[in-house]
Design an enzyme around this catalytic site. Structure first.
Site, PDB file in Angstrom:
ATOM      1  N   ARG A  13      12.304  14.554 -58.418  1.00  0.00           N
ATOM      2  CA  ARG A  13      11.293  13.968 -58.809  1.00  0.00           C
ATOM      3  C   ARG A  13      11.206  12.513 -58.692  1.00  0.00           C
ATOM      4  O   ARG A  13      10.516  12.021 -57.488  1.00  0.00           O
ATOM      5  CB  ARG A  13      10.783  14.350 -60.028  1.00  0.00           C
ATOM      6  CG  ARG A  13       9.351  14.338 -60.517  1.00  0.00           C
ATOM      7  CD  ARG A  13       8.875  12.618 -60.909  1.00  0.00           C
ATOM      8  NE  ARG A  13       9.490  12.141 -62.220  1.00  0.00           N
ATOM      9  CZ  ARG A  13       9.523  10.913 -62.405  1.00  0.00           C
ATOM     10  NH1 ARG A  13       8.752  10.114 -61.879  1.00  0.00           N
ATOM     11  NH2 ARG A  13      10.490  10.570 -63.448  1.00  0.00           N
ATOM     12  N   ASP A  14      11.878  11.840 -59.255  1.00  0.00           N
ATOM     13  CA  ASP A  14      11.742  10.347 -59.334  1.00  0.00           C
ATOM     14  C   ASP A  14      12.380   9.707 -57.964  1.00  0.00           C
ATOM     15  O   ASP A  14      11.943   8.581 -57.216  1.00  0.00           O
ATOM     16  CB  ASP A  14      12.718   9.619 -60.363  1.00  0.00           C
ATOM     17  CG  ASP A  14      12.245   8.389 -60.903  1.00  0.00           C
ATOM     18  OD1 ASP A  14      11.204   7.570 -60.175  1.00  0.00           O
ATOM     19  OD2 ASP A  14      12.740   7.642 -61.936  1.00  0.00           O
ATOM     20  N   HIS A 206      16.672   6.329 -69.451  1.00  0.00           N
ATOM     21  CA  HIS A 206      16.258   6.489 -68.072  1.00  0.00           C
ATOM     22  C   HIS A 206      16.470   5.085 -67.169  1.00  0.00           C
ATOM     23  O   HIS A 206      15.458   4.420 -67.439  1.00  0.00           O
ATOM     24  CB  HIS A 206      14.939   7.116 -67.818  1.00  0.00           C
ATOM     25  CG  HIS A 206      14.388   7.206 -66.572  1.00  0.00           C
ATOM     26  ND1 HIS A 206      14.220   8.536 -65.792  1.00  0.00           N
ATOM     27  CD2 HIS A 206      13.756   6.296 -65.785  1.00  0.00           C
ATOM     28  CE1 HIS A 206      13.616   8.265 -64.552  1.00  0.00           C
ATOM     29  NE2 HIS A 206      13.374   6.800 -64.479  1.00  0.00           N
ATOM     30  N   HIS A 208      17.213   2.203 -64.159  1.00  0.00           N
ATOM     31  CA  HIS A 208      16.983   2.026 -62.624  1.00  0.00           C
ATOM     32  C   HIS A 208      18.065   0.939 -62.522  1.00  0.00           C
ATOM     33  O   HIS A 208      18.548   0.190 -63.268  1.00  0.00           O
ATOM     34  CB  HIS A 208      15.828   1.559 -62.227  1.00  0.00           C
ATOM     35  CG  HIS A 208      14.830   2.807 -61.894  1.00  0.00           C
ATOM     36  ND1 HIS A 208      14.422   3.299 -60.872  1.00  0.00           N
ATOM     37  CD2 HIS A 208      14.120   3.711 -62.988  1.00  0.00           C
ATOM     38  CE1 HIS A 208      13.639   4.298 -60.980  1.00  0.00           C
ATOM     39  NE2 HIS A 208      13.440   4.395 -62.229  1.00  0.00           N
ATOM     40  N   CYS A 239       9.178   4.057 -58.843  1.00  0.00           N
ATOM     41  CA  CYS A 239       7.952   4.424 -59.041  1.00  0.00           C
ATOM     42  C   CYS A 239       7.093   3.923 -58.059  1.00  0.00           C
ATOM     43  O   CYS A 239       7.146   2.659 -58.314  1.00  0.00           O
ATOM     44  CB  CYS A 239       7.574   4.283 -60.403  1.00  0.00           C
ATOM     45  SG  CYS A 239       5.873   4.446 -60.751  1.00  0.00           S
ATOM     46  N   ASN A 248      17.392   4.586 -58.920  1.00  0.00           N
ATOM     47  CA  ASN A 248      17.885   5.180 -60.007  1.00  0.00           C
ATOM     48  C   ASN A 248      19.118   4.635 -60.402  1.00  0.00           C
ATOM     49  O   ASN A 248      19.649   4.576 -59.581  1.00  0.00           O
ATOM     50  CB  ASN A 248      17.683   6.423 -60.637  1.00  0.00           C
ATOM     51  CG  ASN A 248      16.211   7.022 -60.706  1.00  0.00           C
ATOM     52  OD1 ASN A 248      15.234   6.728 -59.916  1.00  0.00           O
ATOM     53  ND2 ASN A 248      15.505   7.588 -61.897  1.00  0.00           N
TER      54      ASN A 248
END
Ligand code: COA
Ligand code: ZN
Length: 312
Positions: A13-14, A206, A208, A239, A248
């Site tokens: 996803r990311d 989460h 990055h 994003c 990430n």
């Protein structure tokens, strides 16, 4: 006994939401299969968002049932921004959803076209509706350190929103450094405060790696008591609505850091390298976290050793 950490790999996803090259549903499934084979027990597979906003996730409705059919025991979360996303996710058979609330007005406006108050309410409603459907839930608190539009995010605001997501029943409250600007000191400070408002075993982080501090920040979170982490194989991610966001925290960096510090992850680094190889071919560019050069050298050394004839 070795303590365990829990990793959700968000590469599908990311990692893929922001790619220039289109990625087929079959290729996404192959990537998820490699993550599962590497020992990852939780993935964020896709998002049910507007296909106009994020064309790469337009196939979510096909992807979710295919993942459930092939890997029924894999914990598979999907990001949903609103009730429509939840409805789509539920009819595709999703069993876990993640709502995405940003901690500033402007980031919510850019990301999901809502103000902060509306985004908070919509997230609460979506969590309640997900519970009524019997789904597991996560709630992101995005831009929890800095916002690309508003600068440093006030800590009281992060605490207020994390507490609200917890009160709304979120199984995990995921504190996100969306643009990768956090430092270990900040992570330490913010989690010390966060654990006063949300039980530590319900908090996840989460990260990055924009400034090369992903691993240092993961260590600060570990020391603060966090055991749930998002990461992405090869560090793929970012994003599209947050300028300056880079990849990430790489799963391989997190696994190496944790295992070398006495935590079990259940993840095979060789398996992660296989997933990175596949993703590199898919995206046609080199991938990998900070440890990738060393991991490749180790892999080559092991392969050479295995090829040597046994000593007489
Ligand atoms: N999935 C698919 N379509 C959706 C949807 C969803 N979850 N939510 C709304 N839509 C559709 C509506 O049906 C409507 O379609 P139409 O134009 O064919 O009638 C259209 O999108 C506009 O609906 P509206 O409610 O006005 O949404 P919006 O234009 O204000 O956009 C979001 C809001 C949340 C749908 C959009 O900003 C979005 O998808 N953002 C995702 C951001 C993201 O993924 N960021 C990265 C991860 S953090
Ligand atoms: Zn992210």
């Amino acid at each position: 006994m070795t303590e365990r950490i829990y990793i959700t790999d968000v590469a599908p996803r990311d990692g893929l939401q922001n790619q220039q090259l289109p990625v087929s549903t079959e290729s996404k499934l192959a990537l998820i299969g490699l993550l599962e084979a590497a020992g990852l027990r939780s993935v964020e597979a896709t998002s049910f968002v507007s296909p106009k906003a994020v064309p790469q996730m337009a196939d979510a409705g096909e992807l979710v049932p295919a993942v459930a059919a092939r890997w029924p025991r894999l914990r598979t979360s999907v990001l949903v921004p609103n009730l429509k996303g939840l409805e789509r996710a539920h009819s595709a058979g999703a069993r876990e959803i993640a709502v995405v609330l940003s901690a500033t007005e402007t980031m919510n406006a850019r990301n999901i076209n809502m103000g902060l108050a509306q985004a908070t309410e919509v997230s609460e409603q979506t969590l309640a509706a997900a519970h009524a459907l019997g789904l597991r839930t996560r709630a992101y608190v995005a831009v929890a350190f800095d916002c690309p539009f508003e600068g440093e995010t006030p800590l009281p605001e992060v605490l207020r929103l994390a507490a609200r997501m917890h009160a709304a029943g979120a199984g995990e409250v995921v504190i996100a450094d969306t643009i990768g600007s956090a430092s270990p000191g900040q992570v330490k400070e913010r989690f010390a405060a966060l654990r006063e408002v949300v039980p530590i075993d319900r908090l996840a982080v989460h990260l990055h790696d924009t400034r090369g501090m992903g691993a240092a920040n993961a260590w600060a979170a570990l020391e603060a008591g966090v055991r749930r982490f998002d990461a992405s194989v090869g560090g793929i991610g970012g994003c599209p609505f947050a300028p300056g966001a880079a990849g990430n925290l790489a799963t391989e960096d997190l696994v190496l850091l944790a295992e070398r510090s006495g935590f079990a992850t259940g993840v095979s680094l060789q398996g992660v390298l296989d997933a990175i190889d596949f993703a590199q071919t898919l995206l046609q560019r080199p991938l990998g976290g900070r440890s990738i050069a060393w991991l490749r050298r180790e892999q080559a050394r092991r392969q050479a050793q295995a090829a040597e004839p046994a000593a007489a």
